[in-house]
Write an enzyme that holds these catalytic residues in place. Structure first.
Site, short mmCIF file in Angstrom:
data_model
loop_
_atom_site.label_atom_id
_atom_site.label_comp_id
_atom_site.label_asym_id
_atom_site.label_seq_id
_atom_site.Cartn_x
_atom_site.Cartn_y
_atom_site.Cartn_z
N LYS A 49 -1.33 5.62 -0.22
CA LYS A 49 -2.57 5.64 -1.00
C LYS A 49 -3.38 6.89 -0.63
O LYS A 49 -3.94 7.56 -1.50
CB LYS A 49 -3.40 4.37 -0.73
CG LYS A 49 -2.83 3.13 -1.38
CD LYS A 49 -3.55 1.86 -0.96
CE LYS A 49 -2.81 0.64 -1.51
NZ LYS A 49 -3.36 -0.64 -1.04
N GLN A 93 -7.14 -3.82 2.92
CA GLN A 93 -5.68 -3.93 2.77
C GLN A 93 -5.23 -5.33 3.17
O GLN A 93 -5.53 -5.80 4.26
CB GLN A 93 -5.00 -2.85 3.64
CG GLN A 93 -3.50 -2.78 3.49
CD GLN A 93 -3.04 -2.31 2.11
OE1 GLN A 93 -3.66 -1.45 1.50
NE2 GLN A 93 -1.98 -2.90 1.60
N ASP A 116 -10.02 -2.82 -6.03
CA ASP A 116 -8.82 -3.67 -6.04
C ASP A 116 -8.96 -4.80 -7.06
O ASP A 116 -7.98 -5.48 -7.36
CB ASP A 116 -8.59 -4.28 -4.65
CG ASP A 116 -7.49 -3.55 -3.87
OD1 ASP A 116 -6.69 -2.84 -4.51
OD2 ASP A 116 -7.45 -3.69 -2.64
#
Ligand code: NDP
Length: 281
Positions: A49, A93, A116
């Site tokens: 990422k 995460q 997200d």
């Protein structure tokens, strides 16, 4: 023989487009990634990422925390990032170590910075087909790949295999928003072969290596394989048996170089969108 949708190439194009936008800004959009513990797969995802963000002209900052960190410390960090006007996107995460309440922490992220798309507000907006929603990047990746096929989704029978909050459910919702007739299968589903025979679109997101074989798929179906697994020889593979399915599907995504790189590109697209929303708020 099907057309193989090259997610890696499409993702590169998306990164280029983002870069051409971010180049115009005085300061780069900033994405902060919170990583807790030492999960090896998470470390690889996070590194990828950050590399992709760099290509797209997005500043990615990684904050790492020990698995023993007190949940209150993480919570205070999220509050600080929520308040920081120079931070436009925040991701936590997953998976978090078991001591953490992932739902509580995800709900704490400012929905405008929730790139997200895991905050309940964004999930609700998506359900209402509200364009203000941040959709989870993998779901957006699947929809972008379907868009690339050029097929009209309206009225198609779509089968989503998997009902997780990060993939299956948002994909199903987005397909419904595009007027597909959506079926969601999961581990308790009976008669999956019957459902597959009737599916014009198959989105496989069940984490079962090569479970879906070519002879189970309707001829000409579009097959999007989200799964990332290891086969019996330790090789990366999807939930679909690519070798047999490619002879039956009209379009198919490979693993690797399919949904994976697209997910990262769409996460960065969400970050650009978040930046623009916050600048124009
Ligand atoms: P989860 O484990 O959270 O969910 C898996 C889902 O599949 C569950 O809903 C489960 O059902 C269902 N399932 C499991 N076995 C079967 C079966 N035999 N038949 C039908 N359904 C089944 O996984 P995720 O949604 O997080 O991820 C799914 C896959 O996608 C994984 O391989 C993961 O690595 C990959 N992934 C890839 C990404 C990418 O960028 N390419 C991003 C995120 C995930 P039930 O609910 O009943 O347990």
């Amino acid at each position: 023989m099907s057309i193989v949708l090259n997610g890696k190439e499409i993702a590169e194009d998306i990164l280029k487009n983002i870069k051409s936008e971010t180049e115009k800004f005085k300061s780069a959009p900033k994405l902060v990634i919170i990583l807790v513990g030492d999960n090896e797969a998470s470390q690889i995802y996070v590194r990828n990422k950050c590399l992709a963000a760099n290509k797209a002209g997005i500043e990615a900052k990684l904050l790492t925390f020990n698995a023993n960190t007190a949940p209150e410390v993480l919570s205070a960090q999220i509050e600080q990032l929520n308040a920081d006007q120079n931070v436009h996107g925040i991701i936590i995460q997953l998976p978090l170590p078991p001591a953490f309440d992932a739902d509580a922490l995800l709900s704490q992220v400012n929905p405008l910075k929730d790139v997200d798309g895991f905050h309940p507000l964004n999930a609700g907006l998506l359900q209402n087909n509200n364009p203000a929603a941040f959709a989870p990047a993998t779901a957006r990746a699947v929809m972008t790949l379907l868009e690339k096929t050029g097929i009209n989704l309206s009225g198609k029978n779509a089968l989503v295999i998997g009902r997780s909050r990060i993939v299956g459910k948002p994909v199903a919702q987005m397909l419904l928003n595009k007027n597909c007739t959506v079926t969601i299968a999961h581990s308790k589903t009976l008669g999956l072969p019957y459902l597959l025979q009737n599916a014009d679109i198959v989105v496989a997101a069940c984490g079962q290596p090569k479970m879906i074989k070519g002879n189970m798929i309707k001829k000409g179906a579009v097959v999007i394989d989200v799964g990332i697994n290891r086969d019996s020889e330790g090789k990366l593979c999807g939930d679909v048996d690519f070798e047999t399915a490619k002879d039956v599907a009209s379009f198919i995504t490979p693993v690797p170089k399919g949904v994976g790189p697209m997910t990262i590109a769409l996460l960065l697209q969400n970050t650009l969108d978040a930046y623009l929303k916050q600048k124009h708020a």
